[in-house]
Scaffold this motif. Structure first.
Motif, PDB file in Angstrom:
ATOM      1  N   GLN A 131     -10.256   3.036  36.499  1.00  0.00           N
ATOM      2  CA  GLN A 131     -10.111   4.095  37.578  1.00  0.00           C
ATOM      3  C   GLN A 131      -8.720   4.817  37.187  1.00  0.00           C
ATOM      4  N   LEU A 132      -8.672   6.117  37.439  1.00  0.00           N
ATOM      5  CA  LEU A 132      -7.345   6.741  37.154  1.00  0.00           C
ATOM      6  C   LEU A 132      -6.969   7.428  38.392  1.00  0.00           C
ATOM      7  N   THR A 133      -5.512   7.447  38.564  1.00  0.00           N
ATOM      8  CA  THR A 133      -5.051   7.958  39.927  1.00  0.00           C
ATOM      9  C   THR A 133      -4.189   9.160  39.434  1.00  0.00           C
ATOM     10  N   PHE A 183      -2.133  10.827  34.936  1.00  0.00           N
ATOM     11  CA  PHE A 183      -2.723   9.794  35.669  1.00  0.00           C
ATOM     12  C   PHE A 183      -2.016   8.356  35.343  1.00  0.00           C
ATOM     13  N   GLN A 207      -5.443  11.748  43.855  1.00  0.00           N
ATOM     14  CA  GLN A 207      -6.929  11.697  43.741  1.00  0.00           C
ATOM     15  C   GLN A 207      -7.316  10.798  42.612  1.00  0.00           C
ATOM     16  N   VAL A 208      -8.477  10.458  42.731  1.00  0.00           N
ATOM     17  CA  VAL A 208      -9.278   9.342  41.711  1.00  0.00           C
ATOM     18  C   VAL A 208     -10.234   9.716  40.645  1.00  0.00           C
ATOM     19  N   ALA A 268     -12.619   8.266  37.190  1.00  0.00           N
ATOM     20  CA  ALA A 268     -12.871   7.293  36.497  1.00  0.00           C
ATOM     21  C   ALA A 268     -13.015   7.670  35.066  1.00  0.00           C
ATOM     22  N   ARG A 315     -14.101   9.436  45.433  1.00  0.00           N
ATOM     23  CA  ARG A 315     -13.861   8.820  44.095  1.00  0.00           C
ATOM     24  C   ARG A 315     -15.430   8.734  43.233  1.00  0.00           C
TER      25      ARG A 315
END
Length: 282
Positions: free
Chosen positions: A8-10, A26, A122-123, A125, A53
């Motif tokens: 998961q990338l934020t 990210f 925001q997230v 994948a 997400r």
């Protein structure tokens, strides 16, 4: 067998290197992360409307790629995330972040829509980087290197230029909408870059004309072509037929297709390209 590289990338930050490019930084989750070289491809997964997400199945330890992909396809379509392919533009090992550049080509695609409104927190994948996607390009040959691409492949080109060995000669032709879309290409190699402005011409038309008209260096070591699939095929035919480059020296990837998305089925030409690329990498 290896654990699937799904993360998961934020979003940490967003800025615009050019009017039509969004560079999203990210934060990576805790754990080991390293790039094996330039031009590292990943798959990004985007949430459907109403989701905060993407909804993806959790990979089991030692699960194979195809089994996990089948589990993804089993997610009902209204919940299944959109998937698009990208190249990582940069990795900061100290800050534990990655940069991804998005071309803002209009409101129709899920990736461009998301990037145009992206904001911290925001997230998404990400699958990869992975040996499944590796397409190494030789940067240490005896002769000069040739690059030709449009803005969709500019992030990959940037990483390749940064990885050029000192003194390596390279020539690049890059098609973008106009002069406001130029980006710096910095590295230790001796790069000659020709920017081609598309204007109102169809994608790839002026890029092909510029390469056809160019006085190419004698005995190039290899060529790298990327961008709109039809334009890439035309460039490849030109280099193989008119310029007599060996087939093994011309590396090519269709990044996108006019009037079709990654959700659409491959055309016979797409399948022929895939067979040749798979045969080269096997």
């Amino acid at each position: 067998m290896y654990d699937l590289p799904i993360r998961q990338l934020t979003v940490v930050s967003v800025h615009r290197p050019t009017p039509r490019t969004a560079r999203v930084t990210f934060a990576l989750p805790a754990g080991e992360f390293a790039l094996a070289g330039p031009d590292q491809q990943v798959k990004l997964y985007f949430p459907r409307p109403g989701q905060d997400r993407p909804e993806l199945p959790e990979p089991a330890p030692g699960q194979g790629l195809m089994d996990w992909y089948a589990a993804c396809q089993a997610v009902p379509e209204q919940h299944r995330p959109w998937m698009r392919s990208f190249t990582l533009r940069a990795h900061d090992a100290e800050l534990h972040t990655v940069d991804v550049d998005f071309v803002l080509h209009g409101p129709t695609g899920p990736a461009a829509r998301w990037a145009a409104r992206a904001e911290p927190g925001q997230v998404l994948a990400m699958f990869g980087p992975s040996p499944e996607f590796a397409r190494p390009f030789p940067l240490d040959g005896d002769g000069p290197l040739l690059f030709a691409c449009d803005e969709s492949a500019l992030p990959a080109l940037g990483t390749l230029v940064e990885a050029l060995p000192a003194g390596t000669r390279a020539h690049a032709w890059i098609e973008v909408a106009g002069p406001e879309e130029h980006q710096p290409l910095l590295g230790f190699g001796e790069l000659t870059a020709t920017w081609v402005h598309r204007g109102d011409a169809p994608p790839g038309q002026r890029l092909l004309a510029a390469v056809r008209a160019a006085a190419l260096p004698a005995d190039p070591a290899a060529a790298w072509l990327a961008g709109e699939a039809g334009a890439v095929r035309a460039l490849r035919r030109h280099l193989l037929t008119d310029r007599r480059l060996p087939r093994s020296a011309v590396h090519f990837t269709g990044y996108w297709r006019r009037r079709l998305t990654q959700d659409d089925a491959p055309t016979p030409a797409d399948l022929a390209d895939a067979r040749e690329i798979l045969g080269r990498n096997s």
